[in-house]
Design a protein around this motif. Structure first.
Motif, PDB file in Angstrom:
ATOM      1  N   THR A 282      39.568  17.176  39.393  1.00 18.08           N
ATOM      2  CA  THR A 282      39.901  18.560  38.809  1.00 18.08           C
ATOM      3  C   THR A 282      41.616  18.364  38.001  1.00 18.08           C
ATOM      4  O   THR A 282      42.072  19.434  37.612  1.00 18.08           O
ATOM      5  CB  THR A 282      39.992  19.612  39.878  1.00 18.08           C
ATOM      6  OG1 THR A 282      40.641  19.153  40.841  1.00 18.08           O
ATOM      7  CG2 THR A 282      38.502  19.969  40.066  1.00 18.08           C
ATOM      8  N   ARG A 302      42.405  21.397  30.016  1.00 20.12           N
ATOM      9  CA  ARG A 302      42.894  22.767  30.378  1.00 20.12           C
ATOM     10  C   ARG A 302      44.134  22.994  29.338  1.00 20.12           C
ATOM     11  O   ARG A 302      44.302  24.317  29.152  1.00 20.12           O
ATOM     12  CB  ARG A 302      43.320  22.589  31.915  1.00 20.12           C
ATOM     13  CG  ARG A 302      43.729  24.075  32.377  1.00 20.12           C
ATOM     14  CD  ARG A 302      44.378  23.957  33.727  1.00 20.12           C
ATOM     15  NE  ARG A 302      45.101  25.313  34.172  1.00 20.12           N
ATOM     16  CZ  ARG A 302      44.844  26.257  34.394  1.00 20.12           C
ATOM     17  NH1 ARG A 302      43.370  26.453  34.618  1.00 20.12           N
ATOM     18  NH2 ARG A 302      45.618  27.051  34.873  1.00 20.12           N
ATOM     19  N   LEU A 382      41.058  31.084  33.347  1.00 24.65           N
ATOM     20  CA  LEU A 382      42.056  29.811  33.931  1.00 24.65           C
ATOM     21  C   LEU A 382      43.203  30.298  34.632  1.00 24.65           C
ATOM     22  O   LEU A 382      43.583  29.505  35.444  1.00 24.65           O
ATOM     23  CB  LEU A 382      42.704  29.483  32.561  1.00 24.65           C
ATOM     24  CG  LEU A 382      41.901  28.977  31.571  1.00 24.65           C
ATOM     25  CD1 LEU A 382      42.907  28.715  30.099  1.00 24.65           C
ATOM     26  CD2 LEU A 382      41.049  27.687  31.751  1.00 24.65           C
ATOM     27  N   ASP A 383      43.504  31.801  34.712  1.00 27.70           N
ATOM     28  CA  ASP A 383      44.297  32.240  35.695  1.00 27.70           C
ATOM     29  C   ASP A 383      43.829  33.404  36.519  1.00 27.70           C
ATOM     30  O   ASP A 383      43.017  34.184  35.575  1.00 27.70           O
ATOM     31  CB  ASP A 383      45.815  32.419  35.013  1.00 27.70           C
ATOM     32  CG  ASP A 383      46.493  31.462  34.203  1.00 27.70           C
ATOM     33  OD1 ASP A 383      46.125  30.221  34.558  1.00 27.70           O
ATOM     34  OD2 ASP A 383      47.190  31.733  33.332  1.00 27.70           O
ATOM     35  N   PRO A 388      47.783  30.392  38.136  1.00 29.06           N
ATOM     36  CA  PRO A 388      46.481  29.378  37.784  1.00 29.06           C
ATOM     37  C   PRO A 388      45.798  29.596  39.000  1.00 29.06           C
ATOM     38  O   PRO A 388      45.926  29.933  40.280  1.00 29.06           O
ATOM     39  CB  PRO A 388      47.061  28.119  37.887  1.00 29.06           C
ATOM     40  CG  PRO A 388      48.810  28.322  37.415  1.00 29.06           C
ATOM     41  CD  PRO A 388      49.192  29.649  38.044  1.00 29.06           C
ATOM     42  N   LEU A 389      44.487  29.325  38.542  1.00 31.50           N
ATOM     43  CA  LEU A 389      43.305  29.616  39.516  1.00 31.50           C
ATOM     44  C   LEU A 389      43.529  28.485  40.860  1.00 31.50           C
ATOM     45  O   LEU A 389      44.187  27.381  40.604  1.00 31.50           O
ATOM     46  CB  LEU A 389      41.940  29.140  39.172  1.00 31.50           C
ATOM     47  CG  LEU A 389      41.296  29.982  38.250  1.00 31.50           C
ATOM     48  CD1 LEU A 389      40.192  29.444  37.342  1.00 31.50           C
ATOM     49  CD2 LEU A 389      40.885  31.331  38.663  1.00 31.50           C
ATOM     50  N   THR A 390      43.427  28.966  42.165  1.00 33.04           N
ATOM     51  CA  THR A 390      43.476  28.064  43.044  1.00 33.04           C
ATOM     52  C   THR A 390      42.402  26.993  43.173  1.00 33.04           C
ATOM     53  O   THR A 390      41.089  27.667  42.620  1.00 33.04           O
ATOM     54  CB  THR A 390      43.757  28.904  44.681  1.00 33.04           C
ATOM     55  OG1 THR A 390      42.290  29.404  44.996  1.00 33.04           O
ATOM     56  CG2 THR A 390      44.697  29.693  44.522  1.00 33.04           C
ATOM     57  N   TYR A 395      39.526  26.350  40.244  1.00 34.20           N
ATOM     58  CA  TYR A 395      40.139  25.642  39.398  1.00 34.20           C
ATOM     59  C   TYR A 395      39.564  24.305  38.959  1.00 34.20           C
ATOM     60  O   TYR A 395      38.956  23.754  39.876  1.00 34.20           O
ATOM     61  CB  TYR A 395      41.735  25.209  39.971  1.00 34.20           C
ATOM     62  CG  TYR A 395      42.650  24.551  39.046  1.00 34.20           C
ATOM     63  CD1 TYR A 395      43.590  24.962  38.612  1.00 34.20           C
ATOM     64  CD2 TYR A 395      42.399  22.960  39.247  1.00 34.20           C
ATOM     65  CE1 TYR A 395      44.469  24.184  37.521  1.00 34.20           C
ATOM     66  CE2 TYR A 395      43.429  22.332  38.271  1.00 34.20           C
ATOM     67  CZ  TYR A 395      44.446  22.973  37.633  1.00 34.20           C
ATOM     68  OH  TYR A 395      45.171  22.141  36.849  1.00 34.20           O
ATOM     69  N   PRO A 396      39.703  23.796  37.745  1.00 37.37           N
ATOM     70  CA  PRO A 396      40.590  24.447  36.664  1.00 37.37           C
ATOM     71  C   PRO A 396      40.023  25.556  35.831  1.00 37.37           C
ATOM     72  O   PRO A 396      40.894  26.156  34.922  1.00 37.37           O
ATOM     73  CB  PRO A 396      40.831  23.118  35.809  1.00 37.37           C
ATOM     74  CG  PRO A 396      39.506  22.480  35.956  1.00 37.37           C
ATOM     75  CD  PRO A 396      38.985  22.514  37.340  1.00 37.37           C
ATOM     76  N   TRP A 412      34.444  25.937  38.844  1.00 45.66           N
ATOM     77  CA  TRP A 412      34.613  24.407  38.616  1.00 45.66           C
ATOM     78  C   TRP A 412      33.853  23.954  37.375  1.00 45.66           C
ATOM     79  O   TRP A 412      33.144  23.256  37.505  1.00 45.66           O
ATOM     80  CB  TRP A 412      34.324  23.598  39.734  1.00 45.66           C
ATOM     81  CG  TRP A 412      35.007  24.278  41.099  1.00 45.66           C
ATOM     82  CD1 TRP A 412      36.411  24.175  41.257  1.00 45.66           C
ATOM     83  CD2 TRP A 412      34.302  24.816  42.007  1.00 45.66           C
ATOM     84  NE1 TRP A 412      36.569  24.695  42.606  1.00 45.66           N
ATOM     85  CE2 TRP A 412      35.410  25.008  43.127  1.00 45.66           C
ATOM     86  CE3 TRP A 412      32.859  24.929  42.426  1.00 45.66           C
ATOM     87  CZ2 TRP A 412      34.910  25.437  44.344  1.00 45.66           C
ATOM     88  CZ3 TRP A 412      32.562  25.556  43.643  1.00 45.66           C
ATOM     89  CH2 TRP A 412      33.655  25.902  44.622  1.00 45.66           C
TER      90      TRP A 412
END
Length: 421
Positions: A282, A302, A382-383, A388-390, A395-396, A412
């Motif tokens: 990732t 990304r 994306l956020d 940002p996503l964990t 994530y991503p 994912w």
């Protein structure tokens, strides 16, 4: 000094069952409660199944050969955005709340299961068959439902087809039984309200001819059942709310857990580690989103996705186990705008097939209908909440769609294929 004869030792004898609580009135009151409650469970269960878009693609369809049982299926809407959260919250919370009522009802009629002869007439034979299917079906549905809520998949096969087919078997028996028994149940309740006592049925009675000394009245028994239901409601319903109420959901493994704090401080059902997602695959250097359509295939990093027009949506996540989050602020690329990158007009964006990086567990793939893709609130997020996503939140990049079950909000994301499915 004379002694009373010993009670019969066979359960086929009315005198074997000695509880003074049993009787037509007690059974009828419980039956009326279950009539409304189980009908609501059945309807919300069918709606939950429809929300998975089972006719869209084989990957979503967990109940093969459903045939006529899928007659009611329709394109699941995206408005109101909290629709699935409400539906599944009602379905699971109500199901757990009704457990004491169900157990009391089964206890109240258990003498009938041993009545001889097995059938006195055709109508009685039909009633007995419906009763056996009803008892077996309701126990199966409630047991598998509670195990699913507890994430304890000890039953063979997939939960979805088992619960779906079981629901139809049970509800068919339920309808037959209600048609046959409703007049007597209503009559008993009316007699109770009129102060005329309980009408005792002919044949194998529920009222024992040799009742034991009472330790609780029938009204007291109903209060006990109601208290048990209230306790289960109080330790389950909190999974549908945010704040301090969520901590009261002691019976919800995911919904009642402390999600932590910060932008990613909301419920996580499946972690990255549990699904075999590594930090290496990732990373910015390794991960690419593959988007396919009639005009070809794109591979987007990304960073390239962040350069596209970004939009925000406030949406919850709601899971089949009944728990849900409050609205989270998601930011990302609209799904319909991703479709335009591979050859579709914005207003003509089609269905999409989404594949995840995850290697373990169910729903590594999912499909969304065109109306979900076209909704302006549907994002490749994306956020979340300004950050940002964990990794555990996808994530991503992950899917977020209004009113969709959580498992369709794929985390994912690795590949998106647009086109009629």
């Amino acid at each position: 000094m004379s002694r009373l004869p010993a009670p019969p030792s066979s359960p086929t004898s009315p005198g074997f069952w000695r509880s003074p609580v049993r009787g037509p009135w007690f059974t009828s009151v419980l039956g009326v409660v279950l009539l409304g409650g189980i009908t609501a469970l059945f309807v919300t269960g069918l709606l939950s199944y429809a929300a998975y878009n089972p006719d869209l693609a084989r990957v979503n369809d967990k109940t093969p050969d459903k045939g006529l049982l899928g007659f009611y299926l329709f394109a699941w809407p995206t408005r109101p955005y909290w629709l699935y959260r409400l539906n599944q919250g009602v379905h699971v919370t109500l199901g757990i709340t009704l457990v004491p009522v169900l157990l009391a009802k089964l206890w109240s009629v258990v003498p009938k299961l041993f009545a001889l002869p097995p059938a006195r007439s055709l109508a009685h034979a039909l009633e007995r068959v419906s009763l056996l299917l009803l008892v077996g079906g309701v126990l199966f549905e409630f047991v598998t439902g509670v195990l699913n809520v507890q994430l304890d998949y000890v039953f063979p096969g997939s939960f979805y087809p088992l619960h779906f087919y079981g629901a139809w078997v049970f509800f068919a028996a339920f309808v037959v039984h209600v048609v046959l028994r409703a007049p007597a149940a209503v009559r008993n309740v009316r007699r109770m309200r009129a102060g005329k006592g309980s009408h005792e049925e002919t044949g194998f009675p529920l009222v024992s001819p040799r009742p034991a000394e009472p330790t609780v009245s029938r009204r007291g028994a109903l209060w006990l059942v109601g208290g048990g239901s209230l306790l289960l409601f109080g330790t389950t319903a909190g999974q549908n709310f945010d704040g301090p109420l969520r901590r009261t959901a002691l019976l919800a493994p995911r919904g009642g857990a402390d999600p932590g704090s910060g932008p990613g401080g909301f419920q996580i059902n499946k972690t990255a580690a549990s699904r075999g997602i590594s930090a290496r695959e990732t990373s910015e250097d390794a991960w690419r989103l593959v988007v396919t359509g009639p005009s070809g295939t794109l591979r987007l990093s990304r960073a390239e996705l962040l350069e596209l027009p970004l939009h925000s949506s406030a949406l919850p996540i709601a899971c089949v186990e009944g728990w849900s989050t409050g609205d989270q602020w998601w930011r990302g690329v609209r799904l319909r705008e991703l479709a335009t990158l591979v050859g579709y007009d914005t207003d003509a964006a089609p269905d999409v097939f989404v594949e995840s990086l995850q290697r373990r567990g169910a729903f590594r793939e999912a499909a969304l209908r065109s109306n979900q893709v076209r909704d302006p609130r549907s994002l490749l997020a994306l956020d979340v909440n300004g950050e940002p996503l964990t990794p555990d939140h996808g994530y991503p990049a992950r899917i977020i769609v209004p009113a969709a079950p959580g498992v369709l909000n794929t985390k994912w994301v690795a590949r998106m294929t647009f086109g009629d499915l």
